[in-house]
Design a protein around this motif. Structure first.
Motif, mmCIF file in Angstrom:
data_model
loop_
_atom_site.group_PDB
_atom_site.id
_atom_site.type_symbol
_atom_site.label_atom_id
_atom_site.label_comp_id
_atom_site.label_asym_id
_atom_site.label_seq_id
_atom_site.Cartn_x
_atom_site.Cartn_y
_atom_site.Cartn_z
ATOM 1 N N GLU A 153 -2.900 -12.687 -14.483
ATOM 2 C CA GLU A 153 -3.255 -11.256 -14.855
ATOM 3 C C GLU A 153 -1.894 -10.204 -14.878
ATOM 4 O O GLU A 153 -1.426 -10.369 -13.892
ATOM 5 C CB GLU A 153 -4.106 -10.824 -14.713
ATOM 6 N N GLY A 154 -1.434 -9.683 -16.002
ATOM 7 C CA GLY A 154 -0.415 -8.863 -16.550
ATOM 8 C C GLY A 154 1.280 -9.354 -16.727
ATOM 9 O O GLY A 154 1.941 -8.637 -16.387
ATOM 10 N N MET A 155 1.003 -10.577 -16.323
ATOM 11 C CA MET A 155 2.260 -11.264 -16.450
ATOM 12 C C MET A 155 2.858 -11.302 -18.062
ATOM 13 O O MET A 155 1.889 -11.233 -19.201
ATOM 14 C CB MET A 155 1.901 -12.804 -16.104
ATOM 15 N N ARG A 156 3.819 -11.381 -18.496
ATOM 16 C CA ARG A 156 5.173 -11.604 -19.233
ATOM 17 C C ARG A 156 5.357 -13.022 -19.894
ATOM 18 O O ARG A 156 6.139 -13.470 -18.380
ATOM 19 C CB ARG A 156 6.186 -11.010 -19.571
ATOM 20 N N ALA A 157 4.410 -13.571 -20.801
ATOM 21 C CA ALA A 157 4.481 -15.111 -21.056
ATOM 22 C C ALA A 157 5.668 -14.870 -22.064
ATOM 23 O O ALA A 157 5.479 -14.394 -23.652
ATOM 24 C CB ALA A 157 3.093 -15.416 -21.559
ATOM 25 N N GLN A 158 6.922 -15.956 -22.305
ATOM 26 C CA GLN A 158 7.987 -16.118 -23.137
ATOM 27 C C GLN A 158 7.276 -16.992 -24.227
ATOM 28 O O GLN A 158 6.678 -17.974 -23.982
ATOM 29 C CB GLN A 158 9.165 -16.544 -22.753
ATOM 30 N N ALA A 192 4.890 -16.841 -29.173
ATOM 31 C CA ALA A 192 5.292 -15.589 -29.481
ATOM 32 C C ALA A 192 5.422 -14.741 -28.110
ATOM 33 O O ALA A 192 4.392 -14.785 -27.235
ATOM 34 C CB ALA A 192 4.594 -14.739 -30.698
ATOM 35 N N GLU A 193 5.987 -13.788 -27.947
ATOM 36 C CA GLU A 193 5.857 -12.537 -27.270
ATOM 37 C C GLU A 193 4.699 -12.690 -26.767
ATOM 38 O O GLU A 193 4.148 -11.884 -27.388
ATOM 39 C CB GLU A 193 7.328 -11.687 -26.546
#
Length: 468
Positions: free
Chosen positions: A287-292, A187-188
């Motif tokens: 750190e802080g990244m958005r994972a799809q 999930a996002e």
């Protein structure tokens, strides 16, 4: 009988005949001649000098060895003769046909030309007599003891022995596909914190790798907490089981779910741990990244068991099988063997290299074997049961036919066709054609083969054409 006695006997024979003499005409060296004292003295005169130990060292004049010994004088009648001269007794008045019968005469140069009577070729050389029994029809070849000694013919009995062959093949170390784990979100999510883990770091199962926040996971966790704390639904096991399954479908670690059930608190972030012991091959989490969903954040491989992928030549495929032991040595760790077994033989042959990929499993407890490391594999093939075998030098291989010469004794050698099997350690298996214990020629067999071919050619020519 020496030449002096021979001369005396001839003189007496001439006197008994009333001054005449009768000389039995013999071809080549069998002709009887009257020897005078001058001829005998000339025959005893040295023609050259040879090393006293029989070494191939000669001199035309008297000479000494380095240790002061004289070279041995070699008279004319003791000179080396490369033709087999059989001394026959001089026929006496009471002799009754003890000589062998001459069948025909053959060309001295090996040409397919024969004659029933003594003859000379264009260069003045006498034709060679062929006696009865020298050209038997069983295909065997007969050699005199002198020729056998000069050519170095040696025989050895065929014996039963265990034949093993080592197949060598190059290859590389590869990871076990079953021991690689990928960490990705379903999930996002957002990566809030990453542990002090980098590519190449060894990690243990359950070791924290990162903290992530996911709205979908938080929503599923809140629903599960409300279900297990509600007075209405807390007693409904099926309802609570459905809420728990929703969290599990988001790949939340079991340890996190157990902590939620114990504390009845919805966590803001979730600590994600390593699923197995191994080495971090890939680290994409920041750190802080958005994972799809589906993004690979970590890739971890267990290298305690690795594969050796080797390329075996197509001609050796029939000698290998799954389960055979293999010794592997690396080019960087020379002298250290790694033991393994064949696990898979891939069902495909490389079109360019004519090799097949073979997979070998190796234990790597100290992690000395690294991925893509060059290795050399040695596969031992062959059965444990002894088989009839002969030295490889005994086999005459024409490409379409393999044969050996059987030593029948008394200078007779029989060519025999054989069927070969495995090879190894200088020996070859004889599956058909030679029995255990039969003596086989192992040295100078090509000279016997040449003699056999010459004999077959002469026989075929004489059969097709009547002797002149």
């Amino acid at each position: 009988m020496n030449r002096a006695v021979l001369a005396g006997t001839a003189a007496a024979f001439i006197a008994a005949a009333g001054g005449g003499f009768i000389i039995a005409q013999r071809p080549l060296t069998h002709a009887l001649a009257v020897v005078t004292p001058a001829d005998a003295q000339e025959a005893r005169a040295p023609v050259y000098y040879q090393d006293p130990d029989g070494k191939p060292a000669y001199s035309s004049t008297p000479k000494k060895t380095p240790d002061g010994r004289n070279y041995r004088a070699v008279p004319a009648n003791a000179d080396i003769n490369f033709e087999d001269i059989v001394a026959e007794p001089m026929p006496g008045p009471n002799s009754v046909g003890t000589e062998r019968k001459i069948k025909y005469y053959r060309n001295p140069m090996g040409l397919p030309d024969t004659s029933l009577t003594p003859k000379k070729d264009s260069m003045g050389m006498d034709y060679i007599p062929v006696f009865d029994g020298d050209d038997s029809d069983d295909g065997s070849v007969k050699l005199s003891p002198g020729k056998i000694q000069r050519t170095g013919v040696k025989s050895e009995p065929a014996t039963r022995r265990v034949i093993r062959t080592q197949i060598r093949a190059p290859g590389t170390i590869q990871l076990d596909e079953r021991r690689i784990s990928v960490i990705s979100m379903r999930a996002e999510s957002w990566v809030q914190k990453v542990a002090d883990v980098t590519t190449g770091t060894k990690v243990r199962s359950g070791q924290p790798l990162m903290d992530i926040y996911s709205p979908a996971i938080s929503s599923a966790a809140a629903e599960y907490v409300a279900t297990i704390t509600s007075k209405t639904t807390s007693g409904d096991g099926l309802y609570g089981r459905g809420s728990r399954q929703r969290i599990m479908n988001l790949d939340v670690p079991d340890t996190v779910i157990a902590e939620i059930e114990k504390s009845r608190i919805v966590p803001i972030s979730i600590a994600w741990a390593a699923p197995r012991d191994g080495i971090v091959l890939e680290r994409n989490a920041i750190e802080g990244m958005r994972a799809q969903p589906g993004d690979i954040l970590f890739r971890i491989a267990d290298t305690s068991l690795v594969w050796a992928m080797v390329d075996v030549a197509e001609r050796d495929l029939g000698a290998i099988a799954v389960g055979q032991p293999v010794n592997v040595r690396t080019r960087s760790l020379s002298g250290r063997p790694f033991a393994g077994k064949i696990n898979v033989i891939y069902p495909q042959v490389n079109r360019e290299t004519r090799t097949t990929r073979v997979r070998i499993e190796l234990t790597n407890a100290d992690l000395a074997l690294l991925p893509d490391m060059y290795i050399d594999a040695s596969i031992e093939t062959g059965g444990a049961d002894p088989v009839v075998s002969v030295p490889e030098s005994a086999v005459i291989d024409t490409g379409t036919r393999q044969s050996v010469f059987i030593d029948k004794g008394q200078g007779r050698f029989e060519p025999r066709r054989v069927e070969l099997g495995r090879r190894g350690s200088g020996y070859v298996e004889i599956r058909e054609g030679v029995a255990d214990g039969e003596p086989v020629v192992i040295s100078a067999n090509f000279l016997i083969d040449a003699e056999s071919n010459l004999k077959a050619a002469l026989k075929g020519f004489s059969d097709a054409r009547s002797p002149q």
